[in-house]
Write a protein that holds these residues in place. Structure first.
Motif, short mmCIF file in Angstrom:
data_model
loop_
_atom_site.label_atom_id
_atom_site.label_comp_id
_atom_site.label_asym_id
_atom_site.label_seq_id
_atom_site.Cartn_x
_atom_site.Cartn_y
_atom_site.Cartn_z
N ARG B 116 21.45 47.68 70.13
CA ARG B 116 22.12 47.84 68.84
C ARG B 116 21.79 49.19 68.23
O ARG B 116 20.74 49.76 68.46
N ARG B 117 22.72 49.66 67.41
CA ARG B 117 22.50 50.92 66.72
C ARG B 117 21.68 50.68 65.46
O ARG B 117 21.69 49.58 64.91
N VAL B 118 21.02 51.76 65.01
CA VAL B 118 20.15 51.65 63.84
C VAL B 118 20.88 51.05 62.65
O VAL B 118 20.36 50.16 61.98
N LYS B 119 22.13 51.49 62.42
CA LYS B 119 22.81 50.99 61.22
C LYS B 119 23.04 49.49 61.28
O LYS B 119 22.98 48.79 60.28
N SER B 143 16.80 56.49 54.04
CA SER B 143 16.13 57.63 53.40
C SER B 143 14.81 57.19 52.80
O SER B 143 13.84 57.94 52.79
N GLU B 144 14.81 55.97 52.30
CA GLU B 144 13.58 55.48 51.69
C GLU B 144 12.43 55.43 52.70
O GLU B 144 11.29 55.69 52.36
N VAL B 145 12.75 55.09 53.95
CA VAL B 145 11.68 55.04 54.94
C VAL B 145 11.50 56.38 55.65
O VAL B 145 10.85 56.47 56.68
N GLY B 146 12.12 57.42 55.09
CA GLY B 146 11.87 58.76 55.60
C GLY B 146 12.65 59.12 56.84
O GLY B 146 12.23 59.97 57.63
N LEU B 147 13.81 58.48 57.04
CA LEU B 147 14.66 58.87 58.17
C LEU B 147 15.90 59.54 57.60
O LEU B 147 16.37 59.20 56.51
N ASP B 148 16.45 60.48 58.34
CA ASP B 148 17.66 61.14 57.91
C ASP B 148 18.85 60.30 58.37
O ASP B 148 19.12 60.21 59.57
N PRO B 149 19.56 59.65 57.43
CA PRO B 149 20.63 58.73 57.83
C PRO B 149 21.65 59.38 58.76
O PRO B 149 22.10 58.76 59.72
N ASP B 150 22.01 60.64 58.49
CA ASP B 150 23.02 61.29 59.31
C ASP B 150 22.59 61.40 60.77
O ASP B 150 23.41 61.35 61.67
#
Lengths: 352, 386
Positions: B116-119, B143-150
């Motif tokens: 599965r994909r992250v989203k 973003s809250e957990v410090g990952l760049d959503p894009d």
């Protein structure tokens, strides 16, 4: 700002009649994406009876370095090794397989991380030990068995005679690691390479094993390369410590100096990122942002620069070489080497 | 069976989020025996509090954490989340009632579905409960957990590092707006630099959402750093519950002291520090057949007759500090445990018990080790993972 000496002092691994010389060692692993430079220019020497701690995070190349020194990784297949490894003057990397078998065990021994997979599950402990002994000397069965018993005794295993007839699965992890150490020491090697010897063990057992290694080293006078991701494991046990980052030594210094006075920003950051027992709870840790570089295509210049808070323009061009601190009274192996253009200094403790 | 650990230390008068009483976890073995993974422990968790559970492998800390989550439900005992009793509920009722409680596991890569994909991974929880999840919500939590959503939205677990996967696991948990987080060794498979990032992230989330947390780990310094209170476990029992501030000075239970003494610290060790010790201790007795009385007595330097016969209860020896040891408050208990065969060369603290202990030390190695090795092998899962 840059440390400019008229004549750059080079780390010379050949001075002072060392037991082991590692000179400009490179180990590349061919991957579908290109050559992965796992070890990329490591130079050091080791004297008899000395312990070198090698610390670094996963992927820093510390284990590959250990195995290349051992001769387990050699050019050919998907590996490409260059540089020199001289053990008592003999070049490990140019040996034939037959010569290596002679050297392994009798001159250099290795202790691996996982004591379960390091032992053959269908062979008795006694067989493990006696096969090593018979490979290198003309001991007959009985003498070999007696020597095996002695060895188990040496590594602090109670009731060694009974243990000889047991299988690895009948022992706990700590006991198995003692057996692995006994095998490595069976033929009195001059050099022991311990690659994460306690990582699979509990803290209380870890301490026992480290104490054991230290005791045996003192008794037998071998040199040890102690590889660990845990700075604490290395701190009290090594004479000198090398901090590896992205295939190179960021810093190489006598243990006390390294921990008291780290010059490389990576070393300082690594020390700061560890939670300390003395601190009150909920202290925000000084984490190192980002991740180690991709070693197929590492950054130009200093490899820590992208994550370094003190990085400046000049860090990104030419990789810094190991230079000694200016305490010129310290000679040779006692020197404190670091590879940084803008080292941590006492005036700017934060390094910013 | 009153397991001897007692429950006087529960704080019924305060704002408890989670109350666990007399939790027992046992696993049957092939031979008809039982692995006593957790033997009657009790603890509670206040709103916004972090309880650290500390111990070595096989001490039952993970089994306890999982039993609280009903994964699987405990053999006996009670787990109350807010006002709801979780034990004894039907499977589907457990699923909905424990929703405010989320768990973070040790190996973040295997905790995520590789296909599965992250989203989708992040949105999975709310979707199961029939909630619509917007792209914006996913972006916010990432973003809250410090990952760049894009960058990570469309990645799969194998395309990310262990630290990144752990962040995704935390994001998954946060999406369900939990009140309690149970973190089972969340940083022990990570490198130091990443470990610090994840610990900081957990602290941030806890503060912002006023989470209560149970933090299970074997690393003394890590547990101490993140917890308000620390509970030390040994062989399925609670040894000590103490405020984590000043843990190193406060510790009274001989096992806690042994743990503290074994920690290798990167700080300056002087030579005397290294030289101290010697052969410190023997190994863990079998959880199939734990020692009578105090379970730590086979390795304890203070052990005496009473320890064999009577199981120590948790006693409050200082405000908020509970210790289950008959001898923890004997006279001026030395701050450091007297361990090692030769005693402590610096202080010369060689008690009679320690000397007697040293004499039998070798026998005990064999006994303990043998029982672990030969008997505990079949129920590997329970015994190994603790």
């Amino acid at each position: 700002m840059t440390t400019t000496t008229t004549e750059p002092v080079e780390l010379n691994p050949y001075e002072e009649d060392p037991l082991l010389v590692v000179d400009a060692l490179h180990t590349e692993i061919m991957t579908p994406r290109g050559a992965l430079k796992a070890v990329d220019g490591v130079t050091f020497s080791l004297r008899q009876g000395e312990t070198l701690g090698v610390v670094g995070e996963s992927g820093s190349g510390k284990s590959v370095m250990g195995r290349t020194v051992m001769g387990l990784y050699r050019s050919g297949g998907n590996m490409n090794v260059s540089g020199q490894v001289l053990l008592e003057g003999e070049d490990i990397q140019s040996m034939t397989a037959r010569e290596l078998r002679r050297v392994w065990g009798s001159k250099v021994g290795m202790v691996f991380q996982d004591p379960m997979t390091a032992l053959n599950p269908v062979k008795k402990i006694g067989t493990h030990l006696t096969e090593t002994l018979k490979e290198h000397s003309k001991l007959d069965g009985k003498a070999a068995r007696n020597r095996a018993e002695e060895l188990l005794n040496l590594v602090g295993i109670p009731e060694p005679r009974r243990r000889l007839d047991q299988f690895p699965h009948e022992m706990s992890g700590g006991m198995r690691q003692r057996v692995v150490i006994a095998i490595a020491l069976a033929n009195n090697p001059r050099l022991l390479i311990a690659d994460e010897p306690t990582t699979a063990l509990d803290v209380t057992v870890q301490k026992q094993i480290l104490d054991l290694l230290q005791r045996l080293q003192a008794e037998l006078g071998m040199a040890v390369i102690l590889i660990s991701h845990n700075l604490g494991v290395v701190a009290g046990r090594a004479d000198r410590v090398g901090v590896m980052y992205a295939g190179r030594f960021a810093e190489l210094a006598p243990a006390k100096q390294l921990f008291a006075d780290p010059r490389h920003h990576y070393t300082r950051a690594l020390l700061a990122a560890i939670p300390k027992l003395e601190q009150p709870p909920h202290v925000r840790l000084d984490a190192i942002e980002g991740a180690p570089p991709n070693m197929v295509n590492p950054p130009h210049g200093c490899r820590f620069a992208p994550r370094c808070r003190a990085a400046q323009e000049d860090c990104t061009h030419v990789p810094p070489r190991l230079v000694p601190t200016d305490q010129s009274n310290l000679m040779g192996h006692k020197r404190h080497w670091y590879a940084c253009y803008h080292p941590v200094s006492h005036d700017t403790p934060g390094g910013e | 069976m009153m397991a001897g650990s007692g429950s006087d230390h529960l704080r019924a008068d305060q704002d408890q989020v989670l109350t666990v009483t007399d939790l027992v976890v046992e696993f049957p073995t092939k031979g008809g025996g039982k692995v006593h993974a957790v033997s009657g422990i009790s603890f509670d968790l206040l709103r916004g509090e972090t309880l650290g559970i500390l111990g070595e492998s096989g001490c039952g800390k993970s089994s306890a954490g999982r039993a609280v989550m009903q994964l699987p439900p405990p053999t006996s005992g009670s787990v109350r989340l807010e006002e709801t009793e979780l034990t004894g509920l039907s499977k589907s009722a457990v699923r909905s009632k424990r929703r405010p409680m989320q768990m973070i596991l040790q190996d973040p890569v295997s905790a995520l579905n590789p296909r599965r994909r992250v989203k989708d991974l992040v949105a999975e929880g709310p979707r199961i409960w029939g909630k619509k999840v917007t792209d914006q919500q996913i972006r916010d939590v990432l973003s809250e957990v410090g990952l760049d959503p894009d960058v990570v939205m469309d990645r799969r677990p194998y395309e990310m590092s262990g630290g990144q996967c752990q962040r995704v696991c935390i994001a998954r948990a946060l999406m369900l707006e939990p009140t309690v987080m149970i973190c089972d060794e969340p940083v022990s498979s990570l490198d130091v630099s990443v470990q610090a990032q994840i610990l900081n992230l957990l602290e941030q989330a806890r503060e912002r959402l006023r989470l209560s947390m149970i933090f299970i780990a074997h690393d003394v310094a890590v547990v101490k750093n993140i917890s308000d209170r620390v509970m030390v476990m040994y062989l399925g029992k609670v040894c000590e519950i103490t405020p984590s501030d000043g843990l190193a000075q406060r510790a009274l239970h001989p096992y806690t002291k042994l743990l503290l003494d074994s920690v290798p610290e990167a700080e300056l060790m002087d030579d005397s520090e290294v030289a101290r010790g010697g052969q410190t201790s023997t190994e863990l007795p079998s959880p199939l057949n734990p020692p009578s009385g105090c379970r730590f007595r086979t390795r304890c330097p203070l052990a005496s007759e009473v320890c064999k016969e009577e199981e120590p209860k948790l006693r409050e020896l200082a405000p908020g500090h509970w210790v289950a040891c008959h001898h923890a408050d004997d006279g001026a208990a030395p701050t450091r445990a007297v361990i090692g065969e030769e005693g402590n060369p610096e202080t010369g603290l060689v008690t009679e018990e320690a000397a007697a202990d040293a004499a039998t030390a070798d026998d005990r190695v064999t006994d303990a080790d043998e029982s672990v090795a030969t008997k505990a092998e079949p129920p590997k899962r329970a015994a190994d993972e603790g």
